[in-house]
Design a protein around this motif. Sequence first.
Motif, PDB file in Angstrom:
ATOM      1  N   GLU A   1      40.847  43.555  28.253  1.00 21.22           N
ATOM      2  CA  GLU A   1      39.698  43.542  29.156  1.00 21.22           C
ATOM      3  C   GLU A   1      38.723  42.439  28.744  1.00 21.22           C
ATOM      4  O   GLU A   1      38.256  42.423  27.596  1.00 21.22           O
ATOM      5  CB  GLU A   1      39.014  44.916  29.097  1.00 21.22           C
ATOM      6  N   THR A   2      38.496  41.488  29.652  1.00 23.28           N
ATOM      7  CA  THR A   2      37.438  40.490  29.491  1.00 23.28           C
ATOM      8  C   THR A   2      37.607  39.610  28.243  1.00 23.28           C
ATOM      9  O   THR A   2      36.630  39.099  27.725  1.00 23.28           O
ATOM     10  CB  THR A   2      36.039  41.163  29.482  1.00 23.28           C
TER      11      THR A   2
ATOM     12  N   ALA B   1      38.123  39.637  38.117  1.00 26.40           N
ATOM     13  CA  ALA B   1      37.602  40.986  37.885  1.00 26.40           C
ATOM     14  C   ALA B   1      38.767  41.949  37.740  1.00 26.40           C
ATOM     15  O   ALA B   1      39.849  41.716  38.284  1.00 26.40           O
ATOM     16  CB  ALA B   1      36.709  41.417  39.037  1.00 26.40           C
ATOM     17  N   THR B   2      38.537  43.038  36.997  1.00 23.03           N
ATOM     18  CA  THR B   2      39.587  44.021  36.742  1.00 23.03           C
ATOM     19  C   THR B   2      40.205  44.536  38.040  1.00 23.03           C
ATOM     20  O   THR B   2      41.429  44.649  38.148  1.00 23.03           O
ATOM     21  CB  THR B   2      38.999  45.225  35.971  1.00 23.03           C
TER      22      THR B   2
ATOM     23  N   ASP C   1      42.859  40.746  31.387  1.00 20.46           N
ATOM     24  CA  ASP C   1      42.844  40.773  32.854  1.00 20.46           C
ATOM     25  C   ASP C   1      42.113  39.575  33.449  1.00 20.46           C
ATOM     26  O   ASP C   1      42.423  39.118  34.542  1.00 20.46           O
ATOM     27  CB  ASP C   1      42.280  42.110  33.371  1.00 20.46           C
ATOM     28  N   HIS C   2      41.113  39.078  32.730  1.00 23.83           N
ATOM     29  CA  HIS C   2      40.357  37.903  33.175  1.00 23.83           C
ATOM     30  C   HIS C   2      39.513  37.487  31.992  1.00 23.83           C
ATOM     31  O   HIS C   2      39.470  38.203  30.981  1.00 23.83           O
ATOM     32  CB  HIS C   2      39.465  38.224  34.381  1.00 23.83           C
TER      33      HIS C   2
HETATM   34 ZN    ZN Z   1      38.288  43.366  33.587  1.00 21.34          ZN
END
Ligand code: ZN
Length: 518
Positions: free
Chosen positions: A209-210, A246-247, A420-421
Amino acid sequence: MFWTRAYGYFTAEPTAFIAFVLGISAAIMALFTFFSAKYVTKPTLIFFILVAAVSSWFNDQFGVTIDKEMIRNAAVSTGAEAGHLITPRFAMHVLLTGILPSLVIIWVRIVHRPILWKLVHNTAVILACVAVFIVAGTSYYKTFAGVGRAHRDLMDTLNPVMPITSAVRYVIDSQRNANVVAAPLGTDAHRVGAVDNGKPRVTIIVAGETARAQNFSLGGYGRPTNPELAKQNVVYFPDTTSCGTATATSIPCLFSVYTRAQYSHRKGLETQNLLDVLTHAKVDVTWLDNDTGSYNVTDRVSYTYLPTSADPRFCKDGECLDAILVDKVDNWLDHIKGDSVLVLHQLGSHGPAYYQRYPEEFRRFTPDCRANDFGKCSQEEINNAYDNTILYTDHIVSTVIDKLKQRSGSISGAVMYFSDHGESLGENGIYLHGTPYMIAPPEQIHVPFLVWMADDLAKTAGYDMVCVAKQASAGSHSHDNIFHSVLGMMDVATKVYDPSLDVFSACRRSANKLAQAN
Ligand SMILES: [Zn+2]
């Protein structure tokens, strides 16, 4: 922000800027006049002002664009996540620019004309405004069209028109998508190849995540943010791009059969995904979530949302450290019955409260930002906190690898990690993520991606890991590769498998190669 941006884009032609200001003002005036009637004017104006107050904060503080995807993110975000964005400075901003002006509007007495006369009058005003808008628009049409095409981001910041239209579009979208049934995909899927000496094939996917690639030392970042993974025998893909910023976009997209170019939110919902194809091949699939959910990817497989456990060892105020995922791995491994895929969905580097993503032992880059409000921290403190989150993710992924190594006698294990991004950390005044893909900065779409494979699995399944490493650093990769590479790693044959998108395909002994079945 809208006006500053517009001014910047029109520097070559100041008269065009004046026409632009007149045109937009006339359009807004026409809009307000349209809503001018007893009992309607005040609530409408107050609504516009409150929306503008809230979204201008995110526009100006984080460089965030309130488009349909951003509304989707907001709608699906957890209470704990949203709580981090409500800071005292945010409350102050809304009070000053939203609530106070609203009180003034409530206080002011508006004398409404008699209804018929008002209708005539308002129509006249609207027509006049529309005329001004058309004249202003056509007189510099070429300039406007050019600027519009070159700077699609401009209208995105028009406040509060953009956030309101985005919200309306989101609601229409969710209505349309409410009862979508996913069409079957890859029902012909089956496992092929020699069984690995009787051991079950196990792949653990850590969905990050991120995490942005720029801050991975495996990819050349100057600070040692990957000390543990550097000692594992992983293959790192230094040039990998995400499907979304974005997720809510990336996760359903990367598990879908579609490439980024083909994917849409609707298509993702309408079609089964990687996890379903694995299920068709009788691979057991489990998803443990410590993030914000799986965005319908897990509708048909085993899913556990861990934050609701509120395990005091890891969790506080509705959020948990990613150690809660690792804590569950041993138990899961103890109970596997055959070929299995486990997805661990991390909270990773989710901002703005980076400092809440890692425990004290991983607070190694200091001083770190300890606030939810970037305005309270220096750039260095923000970077330090973010790097600590990467350091912690390094530890989480490495620990998962260790757990499979410990069981190499009874399991053929592999680990895949990707984010994810990415994330903006203040580059060009932008923070966080979610910028529309077309104009997204590289920090938001350049993501880390790595694979670890047990030696005996690589050997029996015919992988040349030297070749894989060479391929990894030579070419560009993306989320488009995930679907097909996981099928490859699990030796699942199906007609929806595309070997050209499997990052391992070129590096397998031909006898072990999966072909695209017909
Ligand atoms: Zn995300």
